[in-house]
Write a protein that holds these residues in place. Structure first.
Motif, short mmCIF file in Angstrom:
data_model
loop_
_atom_site.label_atom_id
_atom_site.label_comp_id
_atom_site.label_asym_id
_atom_site.label_seq_id
_atom_site.Cartn_x
_atom_site.Cartn_y
_atom_site.Cartn_z
N CYS A 183 -8.54 6.42 -4.69
CA CYS A 183 -9.49 7.47 -4.26
C CYS A 183 -10.80 7.35 -5.02
O CYS A 183 -11.89 7.49 -4.44
N LYS A 195 -2.76 6.00 -6.83
CA LYS A 195 -3.38 6.70 -5.72
C LYS A 195 -4.71 7.29 -6.14
O LYS A 195 -5.70 7.24 -5.39
N ARG A 196 -4.75 7.83 -7.35
CA ARG A 196 -6.00 8.38 -7.87
C ARG A 196 -7.04 7.27 -8.06
O ARG A 196 -8.22 7.46 -7.77
N GLU A 245 0.74 4.06 -2.94
CA GLU A 245 0.45 5.46 -2.64
C GLU A 245 1.47 6.40 -3.27
O GLU A 245 1.18 7.57 -3.52
N LYS A 246 2.68 5.90 -3.54
CA LYS A 246 3.71 6.74 -4.15
C LYS A 246 3.47 6.94 -5.64
O LYS A 246 4.04 7.86 -6.24
N ARG A 280 0.84 -1.21 0.00
CA ARG A 280 0.00 0.00 0.00
C ARG A 280 0.87 1.26 0.00
O ARG A 280 0.55 2.24 -0.66
N SER A 285 1.17 8.16 -8.46
CA SER A 285 0.04 9.10 -8.49
C SER A 285 -1.19 8.51 -9.17
O SER A 285 -2.32 8.70 -8.70
#
Length: 1262
Positions: free
Chosen positions: A686, A682-683, A676-677, A672, A679
């Motif tokens: 979200c 991570k998008r 998260e690193k 994880r 982008s």
């Protein structure tokens, strides 16, 4: 392997056969014939078969050590005694059982006819199973029955001593059942055929390991995603093909759809389909178990997109026969030997004999199954005759294939084409039966008006629809229509509409037949009558022609004359299919080898992705999907997420949301952190979280039937009721109707009053359907005219007769001359009521501007009502002509029909006063609004993009895409289109030739849409406040791709054409977002070529000129190099520091940069060669704020808010000359602020307004 794995080809493989103790008992019995045995589950093999924990174990043991779900425990010495084997030690074996697999009934289903020991070896047999859980989820099974010889040892007396001796050789059957979540009947049958060759030569001791290895291989096969990519793998000696679903809404088809056409004639086929659609209790019979499931599954595909909602058990064993006594609806299958037994068990069954091709009912009660609607049935029969069902006839002219693989592929290709043709024929049948459903749906309130739908059906067809409308099948179908499901049904329904039907559906809500429809109806009746009179007496079938041809109107049946439709249905183009060959399976099947196999598979996918052209995004999406699955199986979770993220850019339609959600939940802490690193990942996380939150919001997915109110209604309830009933759609008219019905009474509507009003309204509709006009009258009227009102017989100055009203004119129906025109509404000069002095009888007087004589009619008690109606139509026609808005006439017609129903309902002295509340346009006419000459000369047309909505919507963005003269696909519409972005992420599309609505509400999120750009006539890019770029395929009208690299709301696009041929493959797109980010996209691959960030206050626009970028922000205008280097900067003038830039327009031929400001009517024109130089200033007259600006030739069109005076016109457009900077035209455009401007090929300007007006105006460019 990873936990929570995606479902592959294999769910489980189960071996069923006799238990050893049962065989031992038989050794003591000397019976002939030998008794039946009870089959039992002997082995269960289910994935996962290997894991990291089993790395140190031997290869063969690795296949069973990781099966740790639930356990089915069986002793090894309970296995049957084999000829050459010795008893082994008694051990306990753990056999994994998938949690959804019920082993209790499976043995009976594997041997539905019982397990019999035989003296002769029987041939191998296949049959097929369907399992349905309590939630309606299905699994599918393919069963192979094959025989093995057994040697029984029996006790006997020899020479006075007890001894063992061998009995004669006997044979016993074993069944191997392969279970999958996917209906790959042919593929799994091929797999079992390959296994059969190995089982025939192996010893009984090796059988378990052979089956286990076979199962492990199938577990490594990924199922292809929907689309044009098939997965192929090899099981010696065959090559197995896994076809993909056509799209995400369509099931896998891996069986021969023409099998029922061999078994049943058209009459019986349609009877079976009618029985399914009316949810009868049905039992299929055959002497071949294999036929039962395949035939039933074919019928399930025939009724698609409708879905069977009840128990489906294609095979019943003898022990399960009492299932047919269940009181609920069901569909089951039995062996033909049980036909008489089943028929005696219960009444009200539909019995279908597949072997004989018959359909009958059982019991003393006759089951009345209504016939399929006659016109649709006749069309189906004609289509079926055109099918070529015999493979040998199809290939008789072709060469003989030299290899088994080539022969099988040739047969598969023929079967695929035939399946497509059959699917289109059956889909056309369903469309012809249910195409009018959409006309009776209210999407806002999720209401289906059953009564009105039935009234539109032919009397002979109503028994069928009355039964179907009460079924769960139809209710589920309604929910899908209300949810806006864009499947093949919707596509065929839209593609087979004529232009007249599209225009009528988009503008006319009154359900009146047009003159063209009346002519067609009359022609059909005459043709039918001539056929009946000319037929021979014994040909009794021709008696049906009268009702048949009457039903085959263009609004009910796909027209025969439309060549495009005929080719679409019968000469179905086969989409090019790509084949992805899996590597050979590893041997032995241990953990390292399986990992190596997955590595080879990923390498092959990498090569396929590299070899695929970037513009073939659909194929790329399938490769990314498969690679994501394999990465997930290999525990490479971040790589799998990256592959699934790529689907946003290639084809989001196949994005596996549930799979990705489970994948994210399985991420370890270290994984994880790494995700998260990145982008883009991570998008993705979200977005998935936001989607999960939105899914928790309860949605109203039920379907309501319209019912008349039972309690008094206030305004809010009344508006909802009128919208649900289909009387009125827009809220303003509903409010005026409410005011009319409460005149002189309480401030609510009594249920009885609404019932009476509704009855009169529907009676008027029904009477209009029955109007029969003489041929002389039909010749005088336009094809699209409808008769909306007919008076009683009256005396007039033109003779006696009935006055008829259409949307264009008044005319008199007389007995002698037939047709006498009174006047067209646009030619009326005056309308009033005069009263004779002596008789005091009121008469209606109409003065025509083109005639000297005045028309006068003695309408008696109808006079005041006709006076109101004619004035309203006259005013509506004037408003439509003055404002170039044809919807005014349609609204005036609605008002007139409501007046008629209000007067008929109230029947009091206040009825006319009440009806006058609905005279909207007449009140507007009494306060005349002078339209300036420039506006009248420049305005060409107006359309309402909110016409199918209850409230006007703000027009936020407009886009015009030019048409194409030639298309490689004939079913593609080549007309230019107008795209309109409305509030809350909605897009509607108009045909820019007829201005008819093509696509109603494409939903793109819930946020406002900021910008649109057409690209290569194949796709439209749309930027949203939610920071996503949505890409719509202009052919399918679906959003298949999303770009999510921006982190702020997307505000503008610019297309950079890299070569003079203007090909999208040689272009790049610049997109900008409010946070100052500019991203350069490679169009074919949708990859980010580069991006840079600008330091500014809200980046609002981006334009390209001579390789320079011009970016407009609130605080500055910047000139940049293609790489983002700042070349020059224009800042706010010192005297306007308190405001900000709002719009920027370039006129580089004149070295001009036009800027407007927030909350200001002032424009600044800067010199592009010397940006530091003080700008020229222009103040737009009679304008409070400039809202939009566009350059057209040597002019600049300015959209603004007038904001002052008593005029209703708030939105104005000023046309300024770029040389003199003077206003050339001032156009009064809209009743609200002009929100958007767009140029259509520099010939027309399109303007859109805010929601108080909500309309689009089309202006001519000088």
């Amino acid at each position: 392997m990873a936990d929570g794995l995606p479902s592959g080809l294999l769910e489980a493989c189960v071996v069923v056969g006799p238990a050893n103790d049962k065989l031992k008992e038989l050794s003591k019995v000397n019976e002939s014939p030998l008794p039946l045995l009870d089959p039992e589950v002997l082995q269960v093999h289910a994935p996962p078969f290997v894991s990291k924990e089993s790395l140190s174990e031997p290869a063969v043991r690795n296949l069973s050590q990781t099966q740790q779900q639930r356990f089915f425990i069986k002793k090894k010495n309970d296995r049957p005694v084999i000829k050459a084997g010795n008893p082994k030690e008694e051990t306990i074996e753990d056999v994994s059982v998938p949690k959804d697999l019920d082993l209790v009934a499976l043995p009976q289903l594997c041997f539905p006819g019982g397990l019999q020991i035989t003296k002769e070896q029987m041939d191998e047999q296949f049959h097929f199973l369907v399992f349905t859980d309590v939630f309606g989820n299905q699994s599918h099974g393919v069963v192979l029955q094959y025989c093995r010889s057994i040697q029984m040892q029996q006790e006997g007396m020899q020479n006075g001593h007890q001894s063992l001796y061998k009995s004669p050789q006997l044979y016993i059957a074993y069944a191997i059942c392969v279970i999958s979540k996917h209906p790959y009947y042919n593929a799994l049958k091929d797999c079992l055929s390959c296994l059969l060759g190995q089982l025939k030569i192996c010893q009984m001791t090796d059988m378990e390991e052979q089956v286990k290895e076979f199962s492990a291989k199938l577990s490594l096969v990924p199922v292809p995603p929907p689309g044009q990519l098939y997965v192929v793998f090899t099981l010696r000696p065959l090559t197995i093909v896994l076809p993909s679903r056509e799209d995400k809404n369509h099931p896998v088809i891996d069986l021969d759809l023409h099998l029922p056409l061999f078994c049943f004639k058209s009459r019986e086929l349609l009877q079976i389909i009618a029985s399914i659609l009316t949810e009868q209790r049905m039992v299929f019979f055959s002497s071949d178990w294999a036929k039962l499931t395949l035939i039933i599954e074919c019928f399930m595909l025939y009724i698609w997109p409708l879905h069977w909602q009840h128990p489906l058990v294609p095979i019943l064993s003898q022990q399960m026969l009492d299932f047919v006594m269940a009181p609920t609806t069901f569909l089951m299958g039995c062996h033909i030997s049980h036909y008489e037994d089943v028929a005696k068990l219960t009444d009200d069954l539909i019995l279908i004999n597949i072997d004989e091709g018959t359909v009958s009912c059982c019991g003393c009660h006759y089951v009345e199954v209504p016939d399929i609607p006659q016109a649709a049935a006749q069309r189906f029969k004609c289509r079926r005759k055109g099918l070529q069902l015999h493979y040998d006839l199809e290939v008789v002219h072709q060469r003989i294939c030299s290899s088994l693989y080539e022969l099988r592929m040739q047969r598969r290709h023929w079967q695929h084409r035939l399946n497509l043709d059959i699917q289109n024929i059956t889909l056309e049948l369903i469309v012809n039966m249910f195409r009018d459903v959409s006309d009776n749906l209210n999407h806002e309130h999720r209401v289906f008006n059953t009564d009105e739908f039935l009234k539109t059906m032919e009397p002979g067809d109503q028994p069928f629809y009355k039964k179907v409308l009460e079924t769960h099948i139809f209710h589920s179908f309604l929910k899908e229509r209300l949810n806006g499901k864009g499947d093949k049904f919707t596509q065929m329904e839209l593609s087979t509409q004529t232009e007249d039907q599209k225009l009528c559906r988009s503008m006319d809500y009154s359900r009146r037949p047009t003159i063209k429809e009346i002519v067609l109806r009359n022609v059909s009746l005459e043709s039918s009558l001539s056929k009946r009179l000319g037929s021979s007496l014994p040909d009794l079938d021709n008696k049906k022609h009268l009702s048949l041809l009457k039903q085959m109107s263009p609004t009910k049946i796909i027209p025969e004359k439309r060549k495009r439709t005929v080719q679409f249905s019968m000469n179905t183009p086969v989409r090019p299919v790509k084949i992805f060959q899996l590597p050979d399976f590893p041997s032995p099947l241990n953990y390292p080898n399986v990992l190596h196999y997955f590595g080879d598979l990923i390498l092959q996918l990498n090569k396929a992705i590299s070899a695929t052209p970037p513009d073939d995004s659909s194929l790329l999406a399938r490769y990314f999907y498969l690679r994501g699955l394999i990465n997930m199986l290999s525990s490479k979770r971040s790589d799998a997420l990256s592959d699934f993220q790529n689907l946003y850019k290639t084809d989001i339609e196949i994005f596996p949301g549930e799979l990705v959600k489970s994948l994210m939940d399985s991420l370890q802490i270290e994984e994880r952190v790494q995700v998260e690193k990145r982008s883009e990942l991570k998008r993705l996380i979200c977005q998935m979280k936001n989607n999960e939150k939105s899914e928790h919001v309860e949605s109203d997915y039920h379907v309501k039937k319209f019912e008349l109110p039972k309690t008094p209604m206030q305004l809010k309830e009344f508006v909802m009721c009128t919208q649900q009933s289909g009387i009125v759609r827009d809220m303003a008219t509903s409010q005026r109707l409410f005011e009319a019905l409460i005149v002189g009474g309480p401030k609510h509507i009594h249920p009885e009053m609404f019932r009476v009003f509704y009855t009169f309204w529907k009676q008027a509709e029904a009477e209009a359907q029955d109007i029969d006009l003489p041929a002389e009258v039909l010749e005088r009227l336009d094809n699209n005219e409808c008769v909306y009102k007919l008076s009683s017989s009256v005396k007039t100055s033109y003779g006696a007769g009935k006055i008829a009203m259409t949307q264009k004119r008044l005319f008199l129906l007389t007995g002698r001359r037939g047709y006498v025109e009174i006047t067209k509404f646009r030619d009326i000069e005056e309308v009033n009521i005069s009263v004779a002095l002596l008789l005091r009888i009121p008469s209606l007087r109409i003065k025509n501007s083109l005639r000297k004589e005045i028309f006068e009619a003695n309408l008696k008690s109808e006079c005041e009502l006709w006076n109101l109606m004619v004035k309203e139509m006259w005013a509506g026609r004037m408003m439509a002509d003055n404002h170039k808005d044809p919807q005014c006439v349609q609204q005036a017609l609605t008002n007139v029909l409501l007046m008629d129903a209000v007067v008929a309902c109230l029947k009091t002295q206040k009825a006319i006063c009440a009806a006058s509340k609905l005279a909207y346009f007449e009140k507007q006419r009494k306060v005349p609004m002078i339209i300036p000459r420039p506006t009248a000369e420049t305005l060409k047309h107006k359309i309402n993009p909110s016409q199918n909505m209850t409230h006007p919507q703000s027009v936020d963005v407009l886009l015009y895409t030019p048409g194409q003269i030639t298309f490689p696909d004939r079913d593609v519409d080549g007309n230019p289109k107008l795209w309109c972005a409305l509030s809350c992420g909605k897009v509607v599309v108009f045909d820019a030739v007829s201005w008819s609505l093509m696509q109603n509400c494409i939903h793109l999120g819930e946020s406002q849409l900021n910008c649109m750009m057409g690209l290569d006539q194949k796709q439209v890019w749309i930027g949203s406040q939610d920071s996503v770029i949505y890409i719509i395929n202009t052919r399918s009208m679906l959003c298949h791709k999303q770009l999510t690299e921006h982190h702020g709301e997307v505000t503008d696009f610019a297309l950079d054409k890299l070569n003079p041929e203007n090909r999208s493959g040689q272009a790049q797109v610049y997109s900008c977002s409010a946070d100052g980010t500019v991203i350069v996209w490679d169009v074919p691959s949708l990859k980010v070529k580069r991006q840079f960030h600008l330091s500014c206050d809200r980046l609002q626009s981006i334009q390209i000129n001579n390789d320079d970028l011009w970016c407009g922000a609130r605080d500055c205008v910047m000139k940049l190099s293609p790489r983002g280097a700042l070349l020059c900067k224009i800042s706010l003038p010192d005297d306007v520091k308190t405001t900000s830039f709002s719009r920027v327009t370039l006129l580089m031929e004149k070295r001009q940069i036009w800027t407007s400001f927030t909350d200001s009517a002032e424009l600044c024109i800067w010199d592009s060669s010397d940006p530091v130089k003080a700008p020229k200033r222009v103040t737009v007259p009679n304008c409070s704020v400039v809202t939009c600006m566009i350059r057209v030739k040597d002019q600049v069109w300015i959209g603004c808010n007038g904001g002052s005076g008593l005029s209703k016109v708030v939105g104005k457009i000023f046309v300024l000359d770029s040389e003199s900077l003077k206003v050339e035209k001032a156009l009064e455009a809209h009743e609200d602020t002009v929100q958007a401007l767009f140029s259509a090929e520099d010939r027309y300007i399109l303007s859109g307004s805010a929601k108080s007006d909500g309309k689009i105006a089309i202006w001519r460019v000088d």
